[in-house]
Design a protein around this motif. Structure first.
Motif, PDB file in Angstrom:
ATOM      1  N   ASP A   1       0.858  -1.174   0.000  1.00 45.68           N
ATOM      2  CA  ASP A   1       0.000   0.000   0.000  1.00 45.68           C
ATOM      3  C   ASP A   1       0.910   1.245   0.000  1.00 45.68           C
ATOM      4  N   LEU A   2       0.866   2.030  -1.109  1.00 38.87           N
ATOM      5  CA  LEU A   2       1.788   3.156  -1.259  1.00 38.87           C
ATOM      6  C   LEU A   2       1.492   4.277  -0.271  1.00 38.87           C
ATOM      7  N   ARG A   3       0.352   4.270   0.306  1.00 40.16           N
ATOM      8  CA  ARG A   3       0.062   5.298   1.304  1.00 40.16           C
ATOM      9  C   ARG A   3       0.925   5.112   2.546  1.00 40.16           C
ATOM     10  N   ASN A   4       1.353   3.878   2.770  1.00 40.75           N
ATOM     11  CA  ASN A   4       2.201   3.599   3.917  1.00 40.75           C
ATOM     12  C   ASN A   4       3.630   3.215   3.524  1.00 40.75           C
ATOM     13  N   ASN A   5       3.859   3.016   2.221  1.00 42.34           N
ATOM     14  CA  ASN A   5       5.165   2.576   1.746  1.00 42.34           C
ATOM     15  C   ASN A   5       5.566   3.424   0.523  1.00 42.34           C
ATOM     16  N   ASN A   6       6.248   4.525   0.811  1.00 45.22           N
ATOM     17  CA  ASN A   6       6.777   5.336  -0.291  1.00 45.22           C
ATOM     18  C   ASN A   6       8.129   5.887   0.147  1.00 45.22           C
ATOM     19  N   GLY A   7       8.890   6.362  -0.821  1.00 41.01           N
ATOM     20  CA  GLY A   7      10.268   6.722  -0.525  1.00 41.01           C
ATOM     21  C   GLY A   7      11.129   5.480  -0.615  1.00 41.01           C
TER      22      GLY A   7
ATOM     23  N   THR B   1       3.570  11.613 -17.093  1.00 40.76           N
ATOM     24  CA  THR B   1       4.076  12.047 -15.797  1.00 40.76           C
ATOM     25  C   THR B   1       5.300  12.944 -15.914  1.00 40.76           C
ATOM     26  N   GLY B   2       5.928  12.934 -17.083  1.00 41.34           N
ATOM     27  CA  GLY B   2       7.171  13.704 -17.223  1.00 41.34           C
ATOM     28  C   GLY B   2       6.915  15.190 -17.377  1.00 41.34           C
ATOM     29  N   ASN B   3       7.858  15.994 -16.910  1.00 41.13           N
ATOM     30  CA  ASN B   3       7.819  17.438 -17.100  1.00 41.13           C
ATOM     31  C   ASN B   3       8.629  17.762 -18.353  1.00 41.13           C
ATOM     32  N   PRO B   4       7.975  18.199 -19.428  1.00 42.17           N
ATOM     33  CA  PRO B   4       8.709  18.454 -20.677  1.00 42.17           C
ATOM     34  C   PRO B   4       9.847  19.454 -20.506  1.00 42.17           C
ATOM     35  N   CYS B   5       9.716  20.367 -19.571  1.00 42.85           N
ATOM     36  CA  CYS B   5      10.769  21.369 -19.373  1.00 42.85           C
ATOM     37  C   CYS B   5      12.057  20.733 -18.866  1.00 42.85           C
ATOM     38  N   LEU B   6      11.922  19.621 -18.115  1.00 45.85           N
ATOM     39  CA  LEU B   6      13.115  18.948 -17.630  1.00 45.85           C
ATOM     40  C   LEU B   6      13.854  18.297 -18.781  1.00 45.85           C
ATOM     41  N   LEU B   7      13.107  17.754 -19.723  1.00 43.21           N
ATOM     42  CA  LEU B   7      13.725  17.110 -20.861  1.00 43.21           C
ATOM     43  C   LEU B   7      14.262  18.118 -21.862  1.00 43.21           C
ATOM     44  N   ASN B   8      13.518  19.215 -22.037  1.00 41.83           N
ATOM     45  CA  ASN B   8      13.921  20.242 -22.998  1.00 41.83           C
ATOM     46  C   ASN B   8      13.421  21.596 -22.518  1.00 41.83           C
ATOM     47  N   PRO B   9      14.290  22.436 -21.964  1.00 44.71           N
ATOM     48  CA  PRO B   9      13.862  23.760 -21.494  1.00 44.71           C
ATOM     49  C   PRO B   9      13.288  24.640 -22.604  1.00 44.71           C
ATOM     50  N   LEU B  10      13.560  24.297 -23.872  1.00 38.93           N
ATOM     51  CA  LEU B  10      13.025  25.076 -24.989  1.00 38.93           C
ATOM     52  C   LEU B  10      11.595  24.681 -25.334  1.00 38.93           C
ATOM     53  N   HIS B  11      11.026  23.740 -24.562  1.00 40.09           N
ATOM     54  CA  HIS B  11       9.650  23.312 -24.829  1.00 40.09           C
ATOM     55  C   HIS B  11       8.686  24.475 -24.765  1.00 40.09           C
TER      56      HIS B  11
ATOM     57  N   GLY C   1       7.527   8.474  -6.913  1.00 31.18           N
ATOM     58  CA  GLY C   1       8.653   9.345  -7.180  1.00 31.18           C
ATOM     59  C   GLY C   1       9.554   9.360  -5.969  1.00 31.18           C
ATOM     60  N   ASP C   2       9.908  10.581  -5.522  1.00 32.17           N
ATOM     61  CA  ASP C   2      10.712  10.711  -4.318  1.00 32.17           C
ATOM     62  C   ASP C   2       9.805  10.534  -3.110  1.00 32.17           C
ATOM     63  N   VAL C   3      10.366  10.772  -1.937  1.00 33.98           N
ATOM     64  CA  VAL C   3       9.600  10.576  -0.707  1.00 33.98           C
ATOM     65  C   VAL C   3       8.329  11.437  -0.741  1.00 33.98           C
ATOM     66  N   GLY C   4       7.168  10.760  -0.519  1.00 35.29           N
ATOM     67  CA  GLY C   4       5.893  11.473  -0.501  1.00 35.29           C
ATOM     68  C   GLY C   4       5.283  11.660  -1.869  1.00 35.29           C
ATOM     69  N   GLU C   5       5.969  11.283  -2.926  1.00 39.32           N
ATOM     70  CA  GLU C   5       5.433  11.425  -4.285  1.00 39.32           C
ATOM     71  C   GLU C   5       4.981  10.049  -4.777  1.00 39.32           C
ATOM     72  N   PHE C   6       3.696   9.895  -5.009  1.00 35.68           N
ATOM     73  CA  PHE C   6       3.190   8.609  -5.505  1.00 35.68           C
ATOM     74  C   PHE C   6       1.781   8.819  -6.062  1.00 35.68           C
ATOM     75  N   HIS C   7       1.364   7.873  -6.854  1.00 30.77           N
ATOM     76  CA  HIS C   7      -0.012   7.830  -7.352  1.00 30.77           C
ATOM     77  C   HIS C   7      -0.422   6.353  -7.372  1.00 30.77           C
ATOM     78  N   GLN C   8      -1.414   6.002  -6.598  1.00 24.34           N
ATOM     79  CA  GLN C   8      -1.852   4.612  -6.460  1.00 24.34           C
ATOM     80  C   GLN C   8      -3.197   4.453  -7.155  1.00 24.34           C
ATOM     81  N   TYR C   9      -3.179   3.695  -8.269  1.00 22.33           N
ATOM     82  CA  TYR C   9      -4.419   3.465  -8.995  1.00 22.33           C
ATOM     83  C   TYR C   9      -5.281   2.374  -8.345  1.00 22.33           C
ATOM     84  N   TYR C  10      -4.583   1.367  -7.817  1.00 18.20           N
ATOM     85  CA  TYR C  10      -5.331   0.246  -7.213  1.00 18.20           C
ATOM     86  C   TYR C  10      -4.472  -0.412  -6.142  1.00 18.20           C
ATOM     87  N   HIS C  11      -5.123  -0.758  -5.041  1.00 11.69           N
ATOM     88  CA  HIS C  11      -4.484  -1.607  -4.026  1.00 11.69           C
ATOM     89  C   HIS C  11      -5.603  -2.417  -3.376  1.00 11.69           C
TER      90      HIS C  11
END
Length: 423
Positions: free
Chosen positions: A75-81, A187-197, A161-171
């Protein structure tokens, strides 16, 4: 960040086939994993990854593994990071390969992970076929062809993701095909991949400057090699722009020679320019009066008055007489007539005494004008030439010397003749 989640019920049609040359089959042990390099940069929860790990228990991770995701759904609500950070869980539970396959397919456009006919642990007949696809844009797709997990086994579907970052579709306990078959999410931030986005991306200005400078270093003075690029551009337009330009010395030499051919002896046309610059313009002739003594003998006087051969041939000593030849001839004729009259008078008188020596009458001075140019110093341009030419050119009185010498010879001949007649 705004997340897009769409649940689509249907059949997954794009699972890879074994005939595809880029499909790789892996051998993964129970609770094991395999490393899968990516052929692109994948942006995920603020970070960018170039490698991944496929776990037998239905998980794709992006960090160096520190657990095996065994042995039931968390359960990601109790297990993340850590150790659950930066992972995608299409069907995280206890699975084992009895007769199925672990497959991957990767290109620069996508990376796919497929669990084909992987059984629930301890129940070989409960087969499960599902997969995950990721793309350089940050796209995530989870696909389900068949799922058979018994009701008493916990299952988790989600991402972290990092600590506290998660999305749980089903448990929950158990999972079957009828729940859902397809999940897509970006889920990706296009600016991280290409700042010219987008111009609103952090670092857009720096990225845009770097892009333009890579096209042309002359885009801005802030480009790393702007100074050198500007120098090369100006030198290509005019080699005389700077002494640093390639070929500057030759261009400077050619430029100075075009302005003045006397700039250097190696200039084209130097010899002709030097000759023209050092020609002396002749000055107007001036009249110099030379006093010449005439003797009584008309023959001598004619020789004295006659033009000198040197004066006729020498261009620098031309004699021009102020007394014209007619005037000199009339003077000589009158003197001859006077002498003849005296001789007749002497013939009439008787000779009573011996002959006395004949005294020659003092010659009269006749002014003879000789035109000779007064030399002037030449206008010298070359400083080296000045060391050679220091004095004006003169005829050294050659014309006067000739007249004097010629007159002396004629006079001596006349005197000798008179003495011979007397004796």
């Amino acid at each position: 960040m705004k997340w897009l989640l769409s649940l689509i019920v249907g059949t997954c049609l794009y699972l890879p086939t074994l005939s595809h040359t880029q499909v790789i089959q892996h051998q993964i042990s129970d609770d094991g994993y395999v490393r899968v390099p990516l052929q692109f940069s994948f942006p995920y929860y603020g970070r960018v990854f170039t490698e991944s790990y496929m776990f037998s228990n239905g998980v794709v991770g992006f960090l160096n593994p520190t657990n095996s995701w065994c042995c039931s759904g968390f359960d990601l609500r109790n297990n993340n990071g850590t150790p659950f950070s930066f992972a995608i869980m299409p069907l995280q539970t206890d699975l084992l390969n009895y007769s199925g396959r672990f497959l991957t397919e990767g290109t620069p456009q996508y990376q796919r992970y497929v669990w084909e006919n992987i059984s629930e642990f301890g129940i070989p007949q409960n087969l499960n076929t599902f997969g995950v696809e990721i793309r350089p844009s940050g796209f995530i797709g989870m696909h389900y062809e068949q799922v058979n997990i018994s009701p008493n086994r916990p299952v988790t579907i989600g991402r972290t993701g990092d600590v506290g970052e998660f999305h749980q579709y089903y448990h929950g306990s158990g999972f079957t095909q009828g729940s859902f078959s397809h999940i897509t999410e970006t889920t990706g931030n296009p600016c991280l991949l290409n700042p010219l986005h987008n111009s609103s991306c952090a670092g857009y200005q720096e990225a845009y400057l770097a892009q333009q400078c890579s096209i042309s270093q002359l885009y801005s003075a802030q480009c790393p090699n702007y100074q050198q690029a500007y120098l090369e551009q100006q030198c290509s337009l005019n080699t005389l722009y700077s002494t640093s330009c390639q070929g500057y010395e030759q261009a400077y030499f050619n430029n100075q020679c075009s302005i003045n051919a006397l700039f250097n002896r190696d200039c084209d046309g130097y010899a002709q320019a030097y000759a023209l610059a050092n020609i002396v313009t002749p000055s107007a002739p001036t009249t110099v009066t030379v006093e010449q003594q005439l003797v009584a003998d008309p023959v001598v006087n004619q020789a004295i008055a006659a033009p000198s051969p040197t004066s006729q041939t020498s261009p620098t000593s031309v004699i021009a007489r102020q007394n014209t030849p007619s005037q000199v001839t009339s003077q000589l004729t009158s003197q001859t007539e006077k002498k003849e009259e005296k001789k007749e008078d002497k013939k009439e008188q008787p000779k009573t005494h011996p002959k006395a020596p004949i005294k020659a009458k003092a010659p009269e001075a006749v002014a003879i004008a000789v035109d000779r140019p007064i030399p002037q110093s030449p206008q010298i341009v070359d400083l080296l030439y000045l060391q050679i030419v220091k004095k004006p050119i003169q005829d050294n009185g050659k014309a006067f010397y000739f007249l004097t010498k010629n007159s002396q010879i004629k006079h001596e001949e006349m005197v000798d003749g008179q003495y011979r007649k007397r004796d």
